[in-house]
Write a protein that holds these residues in place. Sequence first.
Motif, mmCIF file in Angstrom:
data_model
loop_
_atom_site.group_PDB
_atom_site.id
_atom_site.type_symbol
_atom_site.label_atom_id
_atom_site.label_comp_id
_atom_site.label_asym_id
_atom_site.label_seq_id
_atom_site.Cartn_x
_atom_site.Cartn_y
_atom_site.Cartn_z
ATOM 1 N N GLN A 49 0.816 -1.207 0.000
ATOM 2 C CA GLN A 49 0.000 0.000 0.000
ATOM 3 C C GLN A 49 0.856 1.264 0.000
ATOM 4 N N THR A 50 0.521 2.169 -0.900
ATOM 5 C CA THR A 50 1.221 3.453 -0.970
ATOM 6 C C THR A 50 0.490 4.476 -0.110
ATOM 7 N N PRO A 51 1.119 5.001 0.915
ATOM 8 C CA PRO A 51 0.458 6.006 1.741
ATOM 9 C C PRO A 51 0.065 7.239 0.925
ATOM 10 N N THR A 52 -0.892 7.957 1.413
ATOM 11 C CA THR A 52 -1.332 9.183 0.760
ATOM 12 C C THR A 52 -0.149 10.123 0.536
ATOM 13 N N ARG A 53 -0.042 10.668 -0.686
ATOM 14 C CA ARG A 53 1.013 11.602 -1.125
ATOM 15 C C ARG A 53 2.367 10.928 -1.309
ATOM 16 N N ALA A 54 2.416 9.599 -1.308
ATOM 17 C CA ALA A 54 3.678 8.879 -1.524
ATOM 18 C C ALA A 54 3.666 8.228 -2.902
ATOM 19 N N LYS A 55 4.840 7.685 -3.302
ATOM 20 C CA LYS A 55 4.967 7.017 -4.594
ATOM 21 C C LYS A 55 5.421 5.573 -4.469
ATOM 22 N N ALA A 56 5.714 5.137 -3.260
ATOM 23 C CA ALA A 56 6.196 3.766 -3.055
ATOM 24 C C ALA A 56 5.425 3.115 -1.921
ATOM 25 N N ALA A 57 5.311 1.796 -1.972
ATOM 26 C CA ALA A 57 4.566 1.043 -0.955
ATOM 27 C C ALA A 57 5.311 1.062 0.374
ATOM 28 N N ALA A 58 4.564 1.223 1.447
ATOM 29 C CA ALA A 58 5.160 1.239 2.779
ATOM 30 C C ALA A 58 4.378 0.397 3.781
ATOM 31 N N LEU A 59 3.104 0.178 3.524
ATOM 32 C CA LEU A 59 2.257 -0.624 4.402
ATOM 33 C C LEU A 59 1.634 -1.762 3.598
ATOM 34 N N GLY A 60 1.026 -2.705 4.299
ATOM 35 C CA GLY A 60 0.387 -3.812 3.616
ATOM 36 C C GLY A 60 -1.076 -3.548 3.319
ATOM 37 N N THR A 61 -1.759 -4.581 2.844
ATOM 38 C CA THR A 61 -3.205 -4.476 2.653
ATOM 39 C C THR A 61 -3.913 -4.458 4.009
ATOM 40 N N ASN A 62 -3.238 -4.936 5.033
ATOM 41 C CA ASN A 62 -3.609 -4.825 6.441
ATOM 42 C C ASN A 62 -5.119 -4.921 6.722
ATOM 43 N N PRO A 63 -5.708 -6.093 6.508
ATOM 44 C CA PRO A 63 -7.148 -6.233 6.713
ATOM 45 C C PRO A 63 -7.542 -6.180 8.186
ATOM 46 N N LEU A 64 -8.796 -5.847 8.396
ATOM 47 C CA LEU A 64 -9.381 -5.868 9.732
ATOM 48 C C LEU A 64 -10.763 -6.496 9.651
#
Length: 276
Positions: A170-185
């Motif tokens: 997952q690419t955080p808002t305003r970023a260009k590279a993935a930093a987090l996962g799909t991280n379901p809940l």
Amino acid sequence: MLGQLSRRQILSLVHGKRLFSSKPNNDVIPVEEARRFIIDSMVKVGVQENHSTALADVLVAADYRGHFSHGMNRLEMYVNDILNKICDGNALPSIVKENVCTALVDGKNGLGPVVGNFSMKLAIEKAKSAGVGWVAANNSNHYGIAGWYSLQAAQAGLIGLSFTNTSPLQTPTRAKAAALGTNPLTVAAPAKNGETFFLDMATTAVALGKIEIQNRKNEPLPEGWAIDKSGKVTTDGRVAMQEGCLLPLGGTEINSGYKGYGLAFMVELFCGILSD
């Protein structure tokens, strides 16, 4: 390390046994036949039968509920993880430390469903004894649909929650590279007359498997699912897979994607820090 197996090669692992219903021209595969095929595939690569069964149960449940991205679609990944020794299919999770209502579990790099079932069972036991049960697990692997575990608690008469972090996609808002996962809940709660409230969702716009399915169908992605390496929204599923840049739930910033980013970070706190 062994090379990757294709779906055709996985089919050959269990040659001599039918995959489909014995009825001619039947497009529907019986649930038990699908379950049998998954178990046989995992046993063939050296996983003990009860662990293979735990995996089959959650994959079949996903397909049966219509979550095709997390059902048999994931079998190839599990088989290759075993063959390449990324995952120990016969590992048994253990309790590192615990008190009356919390516990830390070491998954021993085992199959995610085995670790997940062990941890939720422990949480349910603690909740029934102390009123709340909170269990964190580390050294685990992909555990299938998150809702499989919250529903176990609901079926025991409790409110169940489950979260997991994943590899960066997952690419955080305003970023260009993935930093987090799909991280379901997920959360499930029993209600009257046999009804259940049930929520199971990724904190990305969609799960990665949805993009895999679009690619297999040779169909473009809807706008708002992924971006390319320049940060622009892409409808090319292969670009999304290669660059691993899924947008948060909500999509771009103008559509409140930062809310999905925030939820993903919350899951990371639960799964990345509490389990350390």
